[in-house]
Structures are given as structure tokens and as C-alpha cells.
Design a protein around this motif. Structure first.
Motif, PDB file in Angstrom:
ATOM      1  N   GLU A  62       0.864  -1.193   0.000  1.00 41.25           N
ATOM      2  CA  GLU A  62       0.000   0.000   0.000  1.00 41.25           C
ATOM      3  C   GLU A  62       0.891   1.231   0.000  1.00 41.25           C
ATOM      4  N   VAL A  63       2.038   1.075   0.638  1.00 43.55           N
ATOM      5  CA  VAL A  63       3.086   2.093   0.640  1.00 43.55           C
ATOM      6  C   VAL A  63       4.324   1.465   0.019  1.00 43.55           C
ATOM      7  N   ASN A 116       1.719  -0.105 -10.639  1.00 41.31           N
ATOM      8  CA  ASN A 116       1.837  -0.582  -9.254  1.00 41.31           C
ATOM      9  C   ASN A 116       2.173   0.533  -8.272  1.00 41.31           C
ATOM     10  N   LYS A 162      -0.484   5.354  -4.891  1.00 42.53           N
ATOM     11  CA  LYS A 162       0.153   4.927  -3.640  1.00 42.53           C
ATOM     12  C   LYS A 162       1.107   5.989  -3.082  1.00 42.53           C
TER      13      LYS A 162
END
Lengths: 223, 223
Positions: free
Chosen positions: A60-61, A82, A86
Motif C-alpha cells: 500500500e506504501v 503498481n 500509492k
């Protein structure tokens, strides 16, 4: 939180281990899936490792802990899709040792590493932090006494709040966390690293176990 | 001591006044002998003013308090013969505001201001100092509490000792005076100034009444 740490060097492994220690799930990313250091790290930390793209997909990070000179290639391998939306935390510095020691801080068309990430991956929410100290101090700020400081630079306030939360998880206290402003301010902290190198030799005895603080005076009428 | 302060801007006048206050004889140097600010300053401080060359001739120590972008021209006007063998203290920064605020720190063929002075005036004994803080803090370090720091860079140890003596005269204490090494280390402090500008907006409330300190930890085995 699910966190990708890209880069299996000392900085990447140190950050990844500490983030696991404080309760996050971490995938350590490297160029190839069979990276020996990543494999060892994953075993020791009961965690996973994978390619840059696999790690970034998980996170997520996404933390960029690769050297600033290879960061563009690493994030391209991680994949823009990706990274989109984020928080991308860039802790890198771009150091050129071709003229010997101390190194020069490299810019790219006048921009720092974090600025180029934000330019090249506009859907990423880039935050620069932790690039102005030794990697031990990064993850264990309590080892240096007092209100020494860590900086945040980024254009996205929410992303900076998420990043500040991770800093707090590692032991940074609010008075130590200093928001410098937009991502362009990261160029200043990246340039500071050369002074850090000089100061480390003289002031830190080369140990890295120090950091800068801010001492304030009264703005009294001057006589 | 007989000291030439070159430059009649806020930094030059502040330094010149303080050096007079602590007992030195100062000539304030400017481009032309009829500079109005220098004339006013000289009257208020019971001191003299003159051209860059006249001031440099007078000074046992020559302080460059002009902007880094004009320093080369100023020191040429001062005259190489009037700088030869002398301690030349460079407190300047070379800031380019052409891209707006914050400015960029200019280098010259990759060298900082103090490095170019040492290169162009090889008989001068150049010391860089005081370029990493507000001009009030420069001359009245006691206005900021604690062990905030001032750096020295230079190739000549005796010149650095003379400079440290002048810093002590203005109130700097020994633990605050940090010798970074040779003149090449001044490039790092000149690059730091951009970070100073950012930090000043955020941390100093724009007042300039702050400075960085160094906080040290133990180099314990890391777990």
C-alpha cells in the motif's frame, strides 16, 4: 500496513526489518526474484521477498531504498501501474563518487531524485524523508538524544500524514518531524547530504550516530 | 586587529559594527569611495570607509561580505597584492533567484565561492565561515541558546585559528566552532544554504533567529 521496501542494501534491509518489528507486513523487493540477501532477510524476518514489481504490487506504501542513481530504472521495473495512487516514500540520495571522496550530489536536469520520481510517476504520491541521517538513526531515533530532526517534503498532504505515521511507529516524536513543504524542497535535503558526509567525518567520528537539531532564539529587537 | 570588511549590505555592516564593538579597527570597503551607506556606517561607528582596495590595504584580515555572484569582481578590485599572505574570511553565498524563490546555490565550474577565491588568489589564506546562519546570529550567537554550530573550512591551519579567534571575540564558544577540513568542504556549506532557506520559512518562522546544532548518540552495537 502492507509495505514494499525496494532495495536490499543496508538501508533497505534496516528499514524493512524495523517496519516488520513495529508490526507492518513487508515485502522486500529486488531486481531479481532469486536475490540472496533478500532471501536471507526474508527468512530472518519471517517475511517475503520478490521482484520490484511483485513488492510494489503488494505494498500500500512503497519505499524506495535504492541508490538515487538507479532509482529511475528501479521504479520503471516496479511498474507505474503498481505505484499509481500509492504513497511512495523516497529515502534515497544520488551520490557520484567518480571524483573521489567526498561525493557530489547528482541532480537530473536540475531536479533531485524525489522530484524526478514525482515528475515521471505523476500518479504516485511521493514523499521524501529520512535521507539526511545514518540508517541506524533512521529507524532508531531514540539512540540520539534530544529533538534532532527528520524532514518531510511532498505535494500530497495525506501522503505526508501516512509517512509521518510510519516515522512515529519507528520512534520519531512529533517535535522532530518537520514538514519542509512541497516535493521541490527535497532537492535541498538531497544537497545537504554532502554536508552530512563532511560533518560525519568531523563530528560523528564517522559513526553516523548523530543528527542535526534546530535551536531557536528569541526574535528580539537587535542592538 | 586591523580588519577590512568588504561589502556594505546588511551582512557587511553587521559584521563590521560587531568587530568594532569587540575592539577591532575596521575599514568598511565598497566599490566607490563615496558610498553613502559606508559613510553613514563610518560616522555611527567612529570608523573609516574606503574603496575595496583601500580597505584591503588596511586589513590584516579581509572579510568578504559581498554576494557570491560578485565576489570575483570585488576581490579583483581589492587587488591580489592587497590579499597576498592575508587571512581572507569569506562569509558569502552565491544565490541565483532567476528561477524565483527559493534560490539555487550557484557553483563555478563545480566549485563554490570560497574555492574559487582560493584558486584565483593562491597567496590569500582563505577561510569560509559564518555562511550558514542569519547575520544576527553570526555576530550575536548568544541570542540562540545551546551548542548551535558554526563551521570553518580552509587549507591554512593558522588562518583558521585567527578566524576562530574572531569568532570567539563575537561570542562563539569553542564547542560551537567546528572545523570541517579543507577549503573544498566549504562547497557543502554553500549548498546547505538552500536548505537553510527552506528551514527558515518552516522552522524559524522566517525570523532567522535559529541555527542548527549537532546531537550525538552512542555508537552502541545495533540490535
Amino acid at each position: 500496513m502492507q509495505i514494499a521496501v525496494l532495495g536490499t542494501g543496508e538501508v533497505g534491509r534496516r528499514l524493512a526489518s524495523r517496519l516488520v518489528q513495529v508490526g507492518h507486513r513487508v515485502v522486500l523487493g529486488s531486481r531479481t526474484a532469486d536475490n540472496a540477501e533478500a532471501h536471507t532477510w526474508a527468512g530472518e524476518n519471517h517475511s517475503a521477498h520478490g521482484t520490484f514489481a511483485e513488492a510494489a504490487t503488494f505494498g500500500e506504501v512503497v519505499v524506495n531504498a535504492t541508490g538515487g542513481l538507479v532509482t529511475a530504472a528501479v521504479l520503471e521495473a516496479a511498474g507505474a501501474a503498481n505505484l499509481a495512487g500509492k504513497v511512495v516514500i523516497d529515502v534515497s540520495n544520488a551520490l557520484d563518487f567518480s571524483r573521489g571522496f567526498p561525493p557530489d550530489a547528482v541532480t537530473f536536469d536540475g531536479l533531485g531524485v524525489a522530484e524526478t520520481i514525482q515528475r515521471d510517476f505523476p500518479q504516485a504520491r511521493v514523499v521524501k524523508t529520512l535521507n539526511t541521517m545514518n540508517n541506524k538513526v533512521m529507524v532508531r531515533p531514540d539512540l540520539v538524544p534530544g529533538d534532532h530532526v527528520v524532514f518531510l517534503s511532498g505535494d500530497d498532504a495525506d501522503a505526508k500524514a501516512v509517512t509521518a505515521g510510519l516515522l512515529r511507529d519507528m520512534g520519531w516524536r512529533d517535535p522532530q518531524i518537520q514538514d519542509l513543504g512541497g516535493i521541490s524542497t527535497s532537492r535541498a535535503t538531497e544537497q545537504f547530504v554532502i554536508m552530512w558526509v563532511h560533518m560525519n567525518g568531523v563530528l560523528g567520528g564517522g559513526s553516523g550516530m548523530w543528527n542535526i537539531g534546530v535551536l531557536r532564539g528569541e526574535d528580539t529587537p537587535f542592538v
